[in-house]
Design a protein around this motif. Structure first.
Motif, PDB file in Angstrom:
ATOM      1  N   PRO A 254       0.696   6.466  -0.845  1.00 37.14           N
ATOM      2  CA  PRO A 254       0.915   5.122  -0.289  1.00 37.14           C
ATOM      3  C   PRO A 254       2.233   5.034   0.473  1.00 37.14           C
ATOM      4  O   PRO A 254       3.256   5.554   0.036  1.00 37.14           O
ATOM      5  N   ALA A 255       2.180   4.336   1.592  1.00 37.29           N
ATOM      6  CA  ALA A 255       3.330   4.243   2.494  1.00 37.29           C
ATOM      7  C   ALA A 255       4.147   2.991   2.205  1.00 37.29           C
ATOM      8  O   ALA A 255       4.369   2.155   3.093  1.00 37.29           O
ATOM      9  N   HIS A 256       4.607   2.864   0.976  1.00 36.54           N
ATOM     10  CA  HIS A 256       5.325   1.660   0.559  1.00 36.54           C
ATOM     11  C   HIS A 256       6.690   1.519   1.204  1.00 36.54           C
ATOM     12  O   HIS A 256       7.308   0.448   1.119  1.00 36.54           O
ATOM     13  N   ASP A 257       7.171   2.588   1.844  1.00 41.29           N
ATOM     14  CA  ASP A 257       8.516   2.557   2.433  1.00 41.29           C
ATOM     15  C   ASP A 257       8.481   2.537   3.959  1.00 41.29           C
ATOM     16  O   ASP A 257       9.512   2.754   4.600  1.00 41.29           O
ATOM     17  N   LEU A 258       7.308   2.254   4.553  1.00 39.41           N
ATOM     18  CA  LEU A 258       7.181   2.355   6.007  1.00 39.41           C
ATOM     19  C   LEU A 258       6.760   1.029   6.645  1.00 39.41           C
ATOM     20  O   LEU A 258       6.193   0.157   5.990  1.00 39.41           O
TER      21      LEU A 258
ATOM     22  N   ARG B  26      -6.652   0.831  -3.012  1.00 37.04           N
ATOM     23  CA  ARG B  26      -6.248   1.692  -4.127  1.00 37.04           C
ATOM     24  C   ARG B  26      -4.738   1.672  -4.349  1.00 37.04           C
ATOM     25  O   ARG B  26      -4.254   2.078  -5.388  1.00 37.04           O
ATOM     26  N   TYR B  27      -4.006   1.239  -3.334  1.00 38.06           N
ATOM     27  CA  TYR B  27      -2.549   1.247  -3.416  1.00 38.06           C
ATOM     28  C   TYR B  27      -2.013  -0.158  -3.142  1.00 38.06           C
ATOM     29  O   TYR B  27      -1.602  -0.465  -2.021  1.00 38.06           O
ATOM     30  N   PRO B  28      -2.030  -1.030  -4.138  1.00 32.84           N
ATOM     31  CA  PRO B  28      -1.528  -2.390  -3.936  1.00 32.84           C
ATOM     32  C   PRO B  28      -0.092  -2.379  -3.410  1.00 32.84           C
ATOM     33  O   PRO B  28       0.718  -1.525  -3.789  1.00 32.84           O
ATOM     34  N   ILE B  29       0.208  -3.319  -2.540  1.00 35.82           N
ATOM     35  CA  ILE B  29       1.541  -3.401  -1.956  1.00 35.82           C
ATOM     36  C   ILE B  29       2.482  -4.034  -2.969  1.00 35.82           C
ATOM     37  O   ILE B  29       2.240  -5.158  -3.437  1.00 35.82           O
TER      38      ILE B  29
ATOM     39  N   PRO C 187       3.749  -2.093   3.674  1.00 33.20           N
ATOM     40  CA  PRO C 187       4.142  -3.471   3.360  1.00 33.20           C
ATOM     41  C   PRO C 187       4.466  -4.359   4.555  1.00 33.20           C
ATOM     42  O   PRO C 187       4.470  -5.580   4.420  1.00 33.20           O
ATOM     43  N   VAL C 188       4.746  -3.755   5.730  1.00 31.85           N
ATOM     44  CA  VAL C 188       5.147  -4.557   6.886  1.00 31.85           C
ATOM     45  C   VAL C 188       4.364  -4.106   8.117  1.00 31.85           C
ATOM     46  O   VAL C 188       4.310  -2.916   8.437  1.00 31.85           O
ATOM     47  N   LEU C 189       3.756  -5.082   8.801  1.00 31.82           N
ATOM     48  CA  LEU C 189       3.036  -4.823  10.048  1.00 31.82           C
ATOM     49  C   LEU C 189       3.593  -5.740  11.124  1.00 31.82           C
ATOM     50  O   LEU C 189       3.591  -6.966  10.973  1.00 31.82           O
ATOM     51  N   GLY C 190       4.075  -5.134  12.212  1.00 29.68           N
ATOM     52  CA  GLY C 190       4.582  -5.895  13.336  1.00 29.68           C
ATOM     53  C   GLY C 190       3.701  -5.700  14.551  1.00 29.68           C
ATOM     54  O   GLY C 190       3.172  -4.608  14.774  1.00 29.68           O
ATOM     55  N   ALA C 191       3.543  -6.767  15.346  1.00 29.10           N
ATOM     56  CA  ALA C 191       2.711  -6.704  16.548  1.00 29.10           C
ATOM     57  C   ALA C 191       3.407  -7.469  17.666  1.00 29.10           C
ATOM     58  O   ALA C 191       4.069  -8.484  17.410  1.00 29.10           O
ATOM     59  N   VAL C 192       3.230  -7.014  18.890  1.00 33.89           N
ATOM     60  CA  VAL C 192       3.866  -7.694  20.016  1.00 33.89           C
ATOM     61  C   VAL C 192       3.092  -8.936  20.430  1.00 33.89           C
ATOM     62  O   VAL C 192       3.602  -9.764  21.184  1.00 33.89           O
ATOM     63  N   SER C 193       1.865  -9.081  19.947  1.00 36.42           N
ATOM     64  CA  SER C 193       1.047 -10.230  20.319  1.00 36.42           C
ATOM     65  C   SER C 193       0.629 -10.992  19.066  1.00 36.42           C
ATOM     66  O   SER C 193       1.202 -10.819  17.997  1.00 36.42           O
ATOM     67  N   ALA C 194      -0.401 -11.818  19.212  1.00 38.48           N
ATOM     68  CA  ALA C 194      -0.776 -12.744  18.146  1.00 38.48           C
ATOM     69  C   ALA C 194      -1.653 -12.108  17.078  1.00 38.48           C
ATOM     70  O   ALA C 194      -2.408 -11.173  17.349  1.00 38.48           O
ATOM     71  N   PRO C 195      -1.589 -12.628  15.859  1.00 38.30           N
ATOM     72  CA  PRO C 195      -2.569 -12.253  14.839  1.00 38.30           C
ATOM     73  C   PRO C 195      -3.750 -13.208  14.896  1.00 38.30           C
ATOM     74  O   PRO C 195      -3.662 -14.278  15.493  1.00 38.30           O
TER      75      PRO C 195
END
Length: 289
Positions: free
Chosen positions: A201-205, A127-130, A227-235
């Motif tokens: 929508p969390a467009h600023d987080l 519902r909230y396109p990035i 808009p941004v997802l970070g992970a310490v391991s692999a996708p």
């Protein structure tokens, strides 16, 4: 309220010898979610922030779009062998009737399906396109996020057995951090927090997770407009496909001063790593940051 840690006997074997001693473990208990008295789902979770959890879960599955869609969320009676309330059953009353089929959720139905089918399902639910423009994050800020997340994992310090998810601003300020035995539950908890705080929508987080980036976690981030997802391991491969599809910036192996950007490089400012040749159209760079 249920405890988040428990003590169990263990036999400790090390070079120093063998000793019997108690160990502190993370609690894992079922949480049954009901809507209007009807069982909807059961998830194994670490007790705590259950209200955030159900908000995030129902939002991620498209049952609700805002916190106000839930009129009442209350624990139902349920006792253990000692007669204490287990707090393992939450009944949710929605303000508007919604036809919800028990256990018929995207995160389950996507398993075993082809990638295109899973991606199509997510597309129809978002519902909230990035937005393409907006949030940008410096690599120095991203490099600091795993440490910031880890420093707030109080239960992990005691048990060594929990995942974590955190929502951060573009300058690295932590807004919400939650822990759970399940990666997806930890993410639901922080998204539920954002929903209740009117931050969706969390467009600023930026969402940071302590483990790998699965399709399911990218789906939840995309649903919330993160808009941004970070992970310490692999996708996973499908996680990268979904990030590309939704325009989300996906970063894996975020450890120390290095990281792999799999999609959406235009949001990452290469402040101190000197990646002059990054593709501003959002394609992954040819080498690890």
């Amino acid at each position: 309220m249920s405890r988040v840690t428990a003590r169990r006997k263990t036999l400790r074997i090390s070079p120093k010898g063998v000793v019997r001693r108690p160990d502190t473990l993370a609690v894992e208990e079922p949480l049954e979610i009901r809507t209007g008295g009807r069982s909807l789902a059961v998830t194994m979770r670490t007790p705590g922030a259950d209200i955030d959890l159900i908000h995030g879960f129902l939002f991620s599955e498209g049952v609700i779009t805002r916190a106000e869609d839930i009129a009442i969320a209350r624990y139902c009676a349920g006792t253990d062998a000692n007669g204490q309330n287990t707090y393992n059953l939450l009944d949710v009353q929605l303000r508007e009737p919604v036809e919800v089929k028990p256990r018929n959720f995207l995160t389950n139905s996507a398993c075993g399906l082809c990638g295109k089918t899973a991606l199509d399902e997510v597309r129809t639910r978002i519902r909230y396109p990035i937005p393409t423009e907006g949030l940008t994050v410096e690599t120095s800020v991203l490099s600091a996020l795993p440490g910031e997340l880890r420093s707030r994992q109080e239960v992990f310090d005691a048990t060594g057995g929990l995942h974590a998810a955190g929502l951060f601003t573009a300058d690295g300020t932590a807004l919400a951090v939650r822990e759970d035995v399940g990666r997806h539950n930890a993410v639901d908890k922080v998204i539920g927090w954002a929903l209740r705080e009117n931050r969706v929508p969390a467009h600023d987080l930026v969402l940071m997770v302590s483990g790998r980036a699965s399709f399911e976690l990218v789906q939840k981030a995309a649903m919330a407009g993160i808009p941004v997802l970070g992970a310490v391991s692999a996708p996973s491969s499908l996680a990268v496909d979904l990030a590309d599809e939704t325009g989300l910036t996906l970063i894996g192996f975020l450890r120390g001063d290095s990281m792999n950007i799999y999609s959406g490089t235009h949001r990452v400012l290469m402040d101190s790593h000197g990646l002059e040749n990054s593709d501003r159209n959002g394609h992954s760079p040819s080498r690890t940051v």
